[in-house]
Design an enzyme around this catalytic site. Structure first.
Site, PDB file in Angstrom:
ATOM      1  N   HIS A  78       0.822  -1.216   0.000  1.00  0.00           N
ATOM      2  CA  HIS A  78       0.000   0.000   0.000  1.00  0.00           C
ATOM      3  C   HIS A  78       0.858   1.269   0.000  1.00  0.00           C
ATOM      4  CE1 HIS A  78      -3.097  -2.823   1.930  1.00  0.00           C
ATOM      5  NE2 HIS A  78      -3.491  -2.570   0.705  1.00  0.00           N
ATOM      6  N   HIS A  79       2.132   1.149  -0.375  1.00  0.00           N
ATOM      7  CA  HIS A  79       2.981   2.351  -0.344  1.00  0.00           C
ATOM      8  C   HIS A  79       2.490   3.386  -1.341  1.00  0.00           C
ATOM      9  CE1 HIS A  79       4.672   0.406  -3.853  1.00  0.00           C
ATOM     10  NE2 HIS A  79       5.364   1.490  -4.137  1.00  0.00           N
ATOM     11  N   ARG A  80       1.767   2.915  -2.353  1.00  0.00           N
ATOM     12  CA  ARG A  80       1.083   3.815  -3.282  1.00  0.00           C
ATOM     13  C   ARG A  80      -0.315   3.257  -3.517  1.00  0.00           C
ATOM     14  NH1 ARG A  80       4.425   7.529  -5.387  1.00  0.00           N
ATOM     15  NH2 ARG A  80       6.577   6.972  -5.864  1.00  0.00           N
ATOM     16  N   LYS A  84      -2.937  -2.388  -7.717  1.00  0.00           N
ATOM     17  CA  LYS A  84      -3.310  -2.704  -9.098  1.00  0.00           C
ATOM     18  C   LYS A  84      -2.851  -4.101  -9.451  1.00  0.00           C
ATOM     19  CE  LYS A  84      -4.790  -1.151 -13.105  1.00  0.00           C
ATOM     20  NZ  LYS A  84      -5.534  -2.428 -13.242  1.00  0.00           N
ATOM     21  N   LYS A 108       6.798  -4.770 -10.521  1.00  0.00           N
ATOM     22  CA  LYS A 108       6.511  -4.426 -11.922  1.00  0.00           C
ATOM     23  C   LYS A 108       6.129  -2.947 -12.036  1.00  0.00           C
ATOM     24  CE  LYS A 108       4.093  -7.895 -13.736  1.00  0.00           C
ATOM     25  NZ  LYS A 108       2.938  -8.654 -14.263  1.00  0.00           N
ATOM     26  N   LYS A 120      -3.409  -8.647  -6.781  1.00  0.00           N
ATOM     27  CA  LYS A 120      -3.854  -9.686  -7.732  1.00  0.00           C
ATOM     28  C   LYS A 120      -5.066 -10.388  -7.151  1.00  0.00           C
ATOM     29  CE  LYS A 120      -1.652 -11.219 -11.179  1.00  0.00           C
ATOM     30  NZ  LYS A 120      -1.375 -10.530 -12.398  1.00  0.00           N
ATOM     31  N   SER A 377      -2.738   0.023 -18.567  1.00  0.00           N
ATOM     32  CA  SER A 377      -3.830   0.122 -17.588  1.00  0.00           C
ATOM     33  C   SER A 377      -3.763   1.464 -16.871  1.00  0.00           C
ATOM     34  CB  SER A 377      -3.731  -0.994 -16.536  1.00  0.00           C
ATOM     35  OG  SER A 377      -4.327  -2.172 -17.004  1.00  0.00           O
TER      36      SER A 377
HETATM   37  N1  GLU Z   1      -2.600  -8.990 -15.405  1.00  0.00           N
HETATM   38  C1  GLU Z   1      -1.596  -8.107 -15.917  1.00  0.00           C
HETATM   39  C2  GLU Z   1      -0.270  -8.335 -15.246  1.00  0.00           C
HETATM   40  O1  GLU Z   1      -0.016  -9.371 -14.699  1.00  0.00           O
HETATM   41  C3  GLU Z   1      -2.057  -6.670 -15.954  1.00  0.00           C
HETATM   42  C4  GLU Z   1      -2.330  -6.022 -14.651  1.00  0.00           C
HETATM   43  C5  GLU Z   1      -3.009  -4.655 -14.761  1.00  0.00           C
HETATM   44  O2  GLU Z   1      -3.161  -4.165 -15.859  1.00  0.00           O
HETATM   45  O3  GLU Z   1      -3.371  -4.136 -13.708  1.00  0.00           O
HETATM   46  O4  GLU Z   1       0.603  -7.515 -15.318  1.00  0.00           O
END
Ligand code: GLU
Length: 485
Positions: A78-80, A84, A108, A120, A377
């Site tokens: 949760h640092h940002r 996502k 990533k 995730k 995204s």
């Molecule tokens: N599922 C993709 C990934 O593993 C995209 C994640 C996203 O766009 O939030 O990077």
């Protein structure tokens, strides 16, 4: 059970634990952390997964029976905010897999400078056999569970497509969220990878595959990197094998073939594999699969009933674009490819990683290579928050400005551009042009940052450098937030 058998049992249990996906991610972190200057306390915080939500929920099957499903959402850091990451539908979804994938998302995002924490989600179902009606009920119920638990929202946690899900599922998530937040102006920013008609963005569908192409190009174009591998510079003419013809594998292969002039010599899938040393046209293979339900028996290609043998076949670039743990201690010694480009998340386990590096292979790691999806995204999320497409405010001005420059050149030279030249010169950038150029730039600048970390810290490989770079970036945010005075 005698003593020896019990010991052997314990040993194999411990070995199986050591080779799980989560364990591999943890080993990559520990190795990179040992090269970083980050203090142990911060490392402990940024390694651990902040929140994991595991829940059961009932869904009506097509035959009227109730099936109780298991769903997960892990928010690693949760640092940002928001956090996502994709939503996965697979029979192999587990707590640990979801945590491993959420963890990778944190690194990533940091690597491609996307200002989100990693997350995730997953539901343990078989996406191949689930009917559209069943999938819709699963998505809507899963989304309402996330809403109840405060695990979704434009500034909280934003899902996206992953293995087994796509635009349609994202559309259902957006609609369900909107129904619960009817006056939420930014409600559609609760999910990305949506259909264009629901405020998606041009270029999101192919983003991960296109990012894979840009990422491979960054390294293939460097003489100092490819020469020691016995390869010439560039992608053109390189023999490529792809595992997985899903969205990522298909688009990566398509761009390598169309933009890079690579030769796709092998494709591996569930139903088997196909190969042809002269090349397989990726669009035609895909059309053949849509028509026959299989990639097998593609005209001119050799069938491989055991598709995993294609991972070990002779080629220059191997692209695992399916699931995790595909290259392990068992097959790593036999991999012939010189470059292994991780389009999937975690396709190489830690043991295989060590073996491949000791065999002087170049591994382009997932945390960098498949970050194109989350990068676009991010653009979609920005578009949703600003309620206007990137091109809307720029295309007209750009086009008029180019027209003025062209007219000046024509006046000065006395020569007139023909209609085709005029159209090319004066066109303003479309949304897709802007997204693709920004993605290219993001991959390129991420590759440079990783390289700088590798050189500055004298690191042995790209994955360690990528993790180290991400760890230092995330820890800096923690320090600046003042959590660790
Ligand atoms: N599922 C993709 C990934 O593993 C995209 C994640 C996203 O766009 O939030 O990077």
């Amino acid at each position: 059970m005698n003593c020896v058998a019990a010991l052997a049992d314990l040993l194999s249990f411990l070995m199986s634990k050591k080779n799980t996906f989560l364990d591999s991610v943890s080993q990559y972190f520990d190795l990179a952390a040992s090269h970083s200057k980050v203090s142990p306390g911060i490392l402990t915080q940024i390694k651990s997964c902040n929140s994991v939500c595991e829940f059961k929920f009932p869904v009506l099957q097509d035959d009227g029976e109730i099936e109780v499903l298991t769903g997960f959402r892990a928010e690693h850091s949760h640092h940002r905010l928001p956090t996502k990451g994709g939503l996965r539908f697979s029979r192999h979804v587990t707590h640990d897999e979801t945590v491993a994938l959420a963890t990778l998302m944190t690194w990533k995002c940091a690597i491609v400078s996307v200002p989100f924490g990693g997350a995730k989600g997953g539901v343990c179902i078989n996406p191949k056999t689930a009917s559209p009606g069943f999938r819709e009920r699963v998505v809507r119920r899963y989304t309402s569970e996330l809403i109840k638990k405060n695990f979704i929202g434009p500034s909280i946690d934003v899902p996206a497509p992953d293995y087994g899900t796509g635009e349609q599922e994202m559309g259902w998530i957006a609609d369900t969220y909107k129904a619960f937040n009817s006056d939420g102006l930014n409600a559609y920013a609760c999910v990305t990878g949506k259909p264009l008609s629901l405020h998606g963005i041009e270029g999101r569908t192919e983003a991960t595959g296109l990012g894979v192409y840009f990422g491979i190009k960054e390294y293939a174009d460097r003489e100092d990197i490819v020469k020691p591998l016995g390869l010439s510079r560039g992608i053109a003419g390189k023999r490529v094998i792809v595992q997985g013809l899903g969205n990522v594998g298909f688009h990566a292969a398509k761009f390598l073939q169309e933009m890079g002039d690579a030769i796709i010599v092998g494709i591996a899938e569930f139903e088997g594999g196909i190969s042809n040393p002269d090349g397989l046209d990726i669009e035609e293979v895909s059309a053949h699969r849509r028509g026959t339900g299989s990639i097998l028996d593609f005209p001119g290609a050799k069938n491989h009933t055991n598709s995993s043998e294609l991972l070990e076949a002779d080629c220059d670039i191997l692209i695992p674009a399916a699931l995790e743990n595909q290259i392990t201690g068992k097959n790593a010694p036999d991999i012939q490819a010189k470059i292994i480009a991780e389009a999937a998340n975690g396709p190489i386990n830690a043991e295989a990683n060590r073996i491949l590096l000791s065999r002087d292979k170049l591994i382009i790691p997932d945390v960098f290579l498949n970050a194109g999806g989350v990068t676009v995204s991010y653009f979609e999320w920005l578009k949703n928050l600003s309620h206007v497409g990137f091109e809307r405010m720029t295309t007209g001005y750009e086009s008029q400005s180019n027209e003025r420059i062209l007219s000046t050149i024509e006046d000065m030279t006395g020569r007139k551009a023909d209609a085709e030249q005029r159209a090319l010169f004066t066109a303003g950038a479309s949304e897709q042009d802007i997204v693709r150029a920004a993605l290219d730039e993001s991959m390129s600048s991420a590759a440079h940052s990783i390289e700088k970390t590798r050189v500055d810290n004298k690191l042995p490989d790209l994955r360690t450098a990528a993790f180290c770079h991400a760890i230092e970036k995330v820890s800096k945010t923690y320090i600046d937030l003042g959590i660790f005075p």
